[in-house]
Design an enzyme around this catalytic site. Structure first.
Site, PDB file in Angstrom:
ATOM      1  N   SER A 167       4.208  -0.224   5.202  1.00  0.00           N
ATOM      2  CA  SER A 167       3.115   0.683   5.579  1.00  0.00           C
ATOM      3  C   SER A 167       1.745   0.347   4.997  1.00  0.00           C
ATOM      4  CB  SER A 167       3.481   2.115   5.198  1.00  0.00           C
ATOM      5  OG  SER A 167       4.542   2.555   6.011  1.00  0.00           O
ATOM      6  N   VAL A 168       1.672  -0.593   4.070  1.00  0.00           N
ATOM      7  CA  VAL A 168       0.355  -1.068   3.622  1.00  0.00           C
ATOM      8  C   VAL A 168      -0.439  -1.553   4.848  1.00  0.00           C
ATOM      9  CG1 VAL A 168      -0.829  -2.881   2.299  1.00  0.00           C
ATOM     10  CG2 VAL A 168       1.078  -1.659   1.282  1.00  0.00           C
TER      11      VAL A 168
END
Length: 336
Positions: free
Chosen positions: A56-57
């Site tokens: 999710s970065v």
């Protein structure tokens, strides 16, 4: 040395951390685990320079594209009871764009990616390039007769798509939007992306040395500051990203809320990437990230911590990030 000590004390066995000076665009510390052992080939890889699933970065890239393309209007909300494919399967309720980023709602970013890609099928890799995720971050240039001298010899660059056909496959777009499928970026590139956002969008090459000296201390060669090639994100996009990166920490349900009591204000983004591997006890193994910068109001440092191949509940990412920030603060106090 302090960063090495933190990783050793906490027992992080695989992964590492990279800390950048935002103003100088230079490496203050870089640690990769396991430690190098010449008799074991697999330990000779610096994971901070190796492309790895970011999880999710990578939503930072989708958020930037959505802001730039004006896909997020004030008051827009998302049904975060849906999973990444738009099917029932999550339980976060209805969230705004900022709350979605803070709580890492998959559906928000997969649905935005789907909309964006219908308008322009190159939008994701173009934004990733603007944020410095598809070219090596380290300093490269001319040194005497060598035109392509690289300070970080073994550094690789990030990849977004494995096959252009994936752009027409809904599930492949969804997986790409949350940093899975074929997306792989290096922790150094991610730290450099955070530094670029913190300085208002300007991306630069990262140095590990300013100059080479002769034995008598005169300068043999100096490495000038250099921009990374290509366009930058605009100031407005950078400001909006700064806002939601900060919300990850300030929001009561934000994935970075643990960092609220640190001596600096933190802005950043968490990431959990599936590896497709399991423990002997059949526990899923993940790559767990936290990438950010601090102090949020006057950024000086960008920091990425990655714990690789760990069961989710055993991840040391946040603990190590927390400890390194405290060490940086101690160091600053001792220098004044």
């Amino acid at each position: 040395k302090a960063m090495e000590d933190v990783l050793k004390d906490r027992g992080l066995k695989k992964g590492g951390a990279v800390l950048l000076d935002i103003e100088k665009s230079s490496v203050l510390g870089m640690v990769s685990k396991p430690d190098a052992d010449m008799s074991k080939q697999q330990t000779l890889q610096n994971y901070m320079l190796t492309p790895i699933y970011p999880g999710s970065v990578f939503k930072t890239v989708i958020a930037a594209a959505a802001i730039e393309q004006n896909e997020v209007k004030p008051g827009t909300s998302f049904n975060c009871n849906l999973n990444l494919y738009g099917e029932p399967g999550d339980d976060k309720g209805t969230l705004s764009f900022g709350e979605s980023f803070a709580q890492s709602c998959n559906y928000t970013f997969t649905s935005l990616a789907e909309k964006l890609i219908k308008k322009d099928d190159s939008v994701i890799e173009n934004m990733a390039e603007k944020l410095g995720l598809t070219q090596r971050a380290g300093w490269e240039g001319k040194l005497y007769r060598e035109d392509g001298f690289r300070q970080l010899y073994n550094e690789k660059s990030g990849v977004i798509w494995g096959d252009d056909k994936d752009k027409t496959v809904k599930k492949a777009v969804a997986q790409t939007a949350i940093g899975q499928k074929n997306v792989k970026v290096t922790p150094l590139e991610v730290a450099n992306m955070m530094a670029a956002i913190a300085r208002g969008g300007e991306k630069k090459q990262v140095k590990i040395a300013d100059k080479i000296e002769y034995k008598n201390k005169t300068t043999m060669a100096s490495f000038k500051e250099q921009p990374l090639k290509g366009e930058n994100i605009d100031k407005y996009t950078a400001q909006q990203l700064q806002k939601i990166l900060r919300e990850v920490v300030t929001s009561p349900k934000g994935t970075g809320r643990r960092f609220q009591d640190l001596p600096y204000e933190i802005a950043g983004k968490s990431g959990t990437a599936q590896t497709g591997m399991f423990t002997k006890e059949k526990q899923t193994l993940y790559h767990k990230w936290f990438a950010g910068y601090f102090p949020a109001d006057k950024p000086k440092y960008a920091l990425v911590v990655l714990h690789m191949d760990t069961p989710g509940d055993k991840a040391l990412t946040n603990t190590v990030f927390y400890d390194i920030v405290k060490k940086v603060h101690e160091n600053e106090i001792n220098q004044t």
